[in-house]
Design a protein around this motif. Structure first.
Motif, PDB file in Angstrom:
ATOM      1  N   UNK A 168      40.776  42.331  41.122  1.00 17.13           N
ATOM      2  CA  UNK A 168      39.378  41.899  41.099  1.00 17.13           C
ATOM      3  C   UNK A 168      39.174  40.691  40.193  1.00 17.13           C
ATOM      4  N   UNK A 169      39.977  40.579  39.135  1.00 11.93           N
ATOM      5  CA  UNK A 169      39.822  39.436  38.227  1.00 11.93           C
ATOM      6  C   UNK A 169      40.066  38.111  38.956  1.00 11.93           C
ATOM      7  N   UNK A 170      40.952  38.116  39.948  1.00 12.18           N
ATOM      8  CA  UNK A 170      41.217  36.901  40.719  1.00 12.18           C
ATOM      9  C   UNK A 170      39.989  36.489  41.521  1.00 12.18           C
ATOM     10  N   UNK A 171      39.363  37.478  42.124  1.00  6.85           N
ATOM     11  CA  UNK A 171      38.186  37.218  42.948  1.00  6.85           C
ATOM     12  C   UNK A 171      37.008  36.808  42.071  1.00  6.85           C
ATOM     13  N   UNK A 172      36.854  37.479  40.931  1.00  9.02           N
ATOM     14  CA  UNK A 172      35.774  37.132  40.005  1.00  9.02           C
ATOM     15  C   UNK A 172      35.936  35.707  39.487  1.00  9.02           C
ATOM     16  N   UNK A 173      37.164  35.321  39.167  1.00  8.70           N
ATOM     17  CA  UNK A 173      37.417  33.968  38.664  1.00  8.70           C
ATOM     18  C   UNK A 173      37.083  32.927  39.723  1.00  8.70           C
ATOM     19  N   UNK A 174      37.491  33.194  40.955  1.00 10.27           N
ATOM     20  CA  UNK A 174      37.208  32.257  42.040  1.00 10.27           C
ATOM     21  C   UNK A 174      35.712  32.123  42.276  1.00 10.27           C
ATOM     22  N   UNK A 175      35.023  33.252  42.318  1.00 13.48           N
ATOM     23  CA  UNK A 175      33.584  33.213  42.567  1.00 13.48           C
ATOM     24  C   UNK A 175      32.871  32.429  41.471  1.00 13.48           C
ATOM     25  N   UNK A 176      33.238  32.687  40.215  1.00 15.10           N
ATOM     26  CA  UNK A 176      32.599  31.994  39.099  1.00 15.10           C
ATOM     27  C   UNK A 176      32.909  30.500  39.108  1.00 15.10           C
ATOM     28  N   UNK A 177      34.084  30.147  39.633  1.00 22.87           N
ATOM     29  CA  UNK A 177      34.467  28.735  39.703  1.00 22.87           C
ATOM     30  C   UNK A 177      33.807  28.019  40.874  1.00 22.87           C
ATOM     31  N   UNK A 178      33.369  28.787  41.867  1.00 21.08           N
ATOM     32  CA  UNK A 178      32.787  28.195  43.062  1.00 21.08           C
ATOM     33  C   UNK A 178      33.770  28.035  44.198  1.00 21.08           C
ATOM     34  N   UNK A 179      34.919  28.735  44.105  1.00 21.57           N
ATOM     35  CA  UNK A 179      35.946  28.666  45.145  1.00 21.57           C
ATOM     36  C   UNK A 179      35.879  29.885  46.058  1.00 21.57           C
ATOM     37  N   UNK A 180      36.249  29.724  47.322  1.00 19.78           N
ATOM     38  CA  UNK A 180      36.389  30.895  48.195  1.00 19.78           C
ATOM     39  C   UNK A 180      37.579  31.731  47.741  1.00 19.78           C
ATOM     40  N   UNK A 181      37.629  32.975  48.200  1.00 17.33           N
ATOM     41  CA  UNK A 181      38.697  33.864  47.741  1.00 17.33           C
ATOM     42  C   UNK A 181      39.138  34.807  48.845  1.00 17.33           C
ATOM     43  N   UNK A 182      40.400  35.229  48.736  1.00 19.07           N
ATOM     44  CA  UNK A 182      40.988  36.194  49.659  1.00 19.07           C
ATOM     45  C   UNK A 182      41.671  37.269  48.829  1.00 19.07           C
ATOM     46  N   UNK A 183      41.329  38.524  49.078  1.00 16.28           N
ATOM     47  CA  UNK A 183      41.951  39.639  48.375  1.00 16.28           C
ATOM     48  C   UNK A 183      43.235  40.043  49.087  1.00 16.28           C
ATOM     49  N   UNK A 184      44.313  40.145  48.314  1.00 13.39           N
ATOM     50  CA  UNK A 184      45.621  40.527  48.863  1.00 13.39           C
ATOM     51  C   UNK A 184      45.800  42.032  48.709  1.00 13.39           C
ATOM     52  N   UNK A 185      45.447  42.769  49.741  1.00 10.25           N
ATOM     53  CA  UNK A 185      45.501  44.231  49.677  1.00 10.25           C
ATOM     54  C   UNK A 185      46.926  44.762  49.727  1.00 10.25           C
ATOM     55  N   UNK A 198      35.526  44.110  46.092  1.00 12.53           N
ATOM     56  CA  UNK A 198      35.620  43.063  45.077  1.00 12.53           C
ATOM     57  C   UNK A 198      34.719  41.864  45.343  1.00 12.53           C
ATOM     58  N   UNK A 199      34.205  41.759  46.556  1.00 13.04           N
ATOM     59  CA  UNK A 199      33.351  40.622  46.881  1.00 13.04           C
ATOM     60  C   UNK A 199      34.105  39.393  47.344  1.00 13.04           C
ATOM     61  N   UNK A 200      35.348  39.568  47.793  1.00 15.50           N
ATOM     62  CA  UNK A 200      36.124  38.442  48.314  1.00 15.50           C
ATOM     63  C   UNK A 200      35.565  37.997  49.664  1.00 15.50           C
ATOM     64  N   UNK A 201      35.866  36.768  50.030  1.00 16.53           N
ATOM     65  CA  UNK A 201      35.424  36.258  51.330  1.00 16.53           C
ATOM     66  C   UNK A 201      36.216  36.873  52.475  1.00 16.53           C
ATOM     67  N   UNK A 202      37.422  37.356  52.167  1.00 14.56           N
ATOM     68  CA  UNK A 202      38.251  38.015  53.175  1.00 14.56           C
ATOM     69  C   UNK A 202      39.242  38.921  52.466  1.00 14.56           C
ATOM     70  N   UNK A 203      39.756  39.893  53.207  1.00 16.11           N
ATOM     71  CA  UNK A 203      40.788  40.800  52.700  1.00 16.11           C
ATOM     72  C   UNK A 203      41.930  40.805  53.705  1.00 16.11           C
ATOM     73  N   UNK A 204      43.164  40.630  53.222  1.00 15.23           N
ATOM     74  CA  UNK A 204      44.321  40.658  54.114  1.00 15.23           C
ATOM     75  C   UNK A 204      45.245  41.796  53.708  1.00 15.23           C
TER      76      UNK A 204
END
Length: 214
Positions: A168-185, A198-204
């Motif tokens: 989740x920290x990866x997704x939170x960092x991206x969101x706060x930076x203004x970048x899109x994010x993908x969660x690696x499940x 986590x609020x990612x733009x996508x999950x793979x």
């Protein structure tokens, strides 16, 4: 719009480092006359770093002074066995090749310190001009600064770079930076955690699924 660059978390996303990190923990336990822990127990904790692994191996209530001593010994053991069984996650080599063939950039944004990150990448034959380690800046993910710094190293805007991570920290960092994010499940996920929350733009579920954004 497809991203111009991919920013990968390291442990649990780009590289499956769990075998070597678990091995280091069990060597440390052996030095302290303790039996090995099952790999399946250790694996979900790898993304939480050395301190969390030592607590797993020696008890959550371990005193701070002993924790520090054991952590330093753990890091020494791990550094000496950094790239024995660690490999790219299945499908990730093809993802990197596809990015290269399309003229797209990639980088690493990890909380792992540089003295481990850089030789690990070198040992796997991976080269990129964008490596942001845990001690590159004064702050780590989930602070957005490492993501922003990686984008700057690539000469791209935050909107042009997608962050891929298994925590989740990866997704939170991206969101706060203004970048899109993908969660690696497919990474090191705790049994009570759900990447879809986590609020990612996508999950793979597999690295192969990343090709749709390349």
């Amino acid at each position: 719009m497809k991203p111009s660059a991919f920013l990968f978390d390291l442990d649990g996303t780009l590289v499956d480092t769990a075998p070597d990190m678990a091995g280091a923990l069990n060597r440390l336990r052996a030095e302290n006359n303790l039996p090995a822990l099952p790999y399946a127990l250790i694996r979900p904790w790898v993304s939480h770093g050395a301190g969390a692994l030592v607590r797993l191996g020696f008890g959550a209530d371990i005193q701070a002074e002993r924790l520090d001593v054991l952590k330093q010994r753990y890091l020494a053991i791990y550094a000496a066995n950094l790239c024995v069984d660690s490999t790219l996650f299945p499908g990730m080599a093809d993802v990197l090749k596809a990015l290269s063939s399309q003229g797209r950039s990639w980088g690493v944004v990890t909380n792992k310190p540089a003295f481990l990150t850089e030789p690990l990448l070198a040992g796997l034959g991976l080269t990129t001009p964008c490596i942001v380690s845990g001690d590159t800046l004064p702050v780590n993910k989930p602070d957005p600064a490492p993501v922003r710094h990686a984008c700057a190293l690539l000469g791209l805007s935050v909107e042009e770079c997608v962050m891929v991570g298994d925590h989740k920290r990866d997704i939170d960092a991206a969101r706060a930076a203004g970048s899109p994010s993908i969660a690696a499940a497919f990474g090191y996920i705790q049994s009570d955690d759900n990447p879809h929350d986590w609020g990612a733009d996508a999950v793979v579920q597999h690295a192969d699924e990343l090709h749709q954004w390349i």
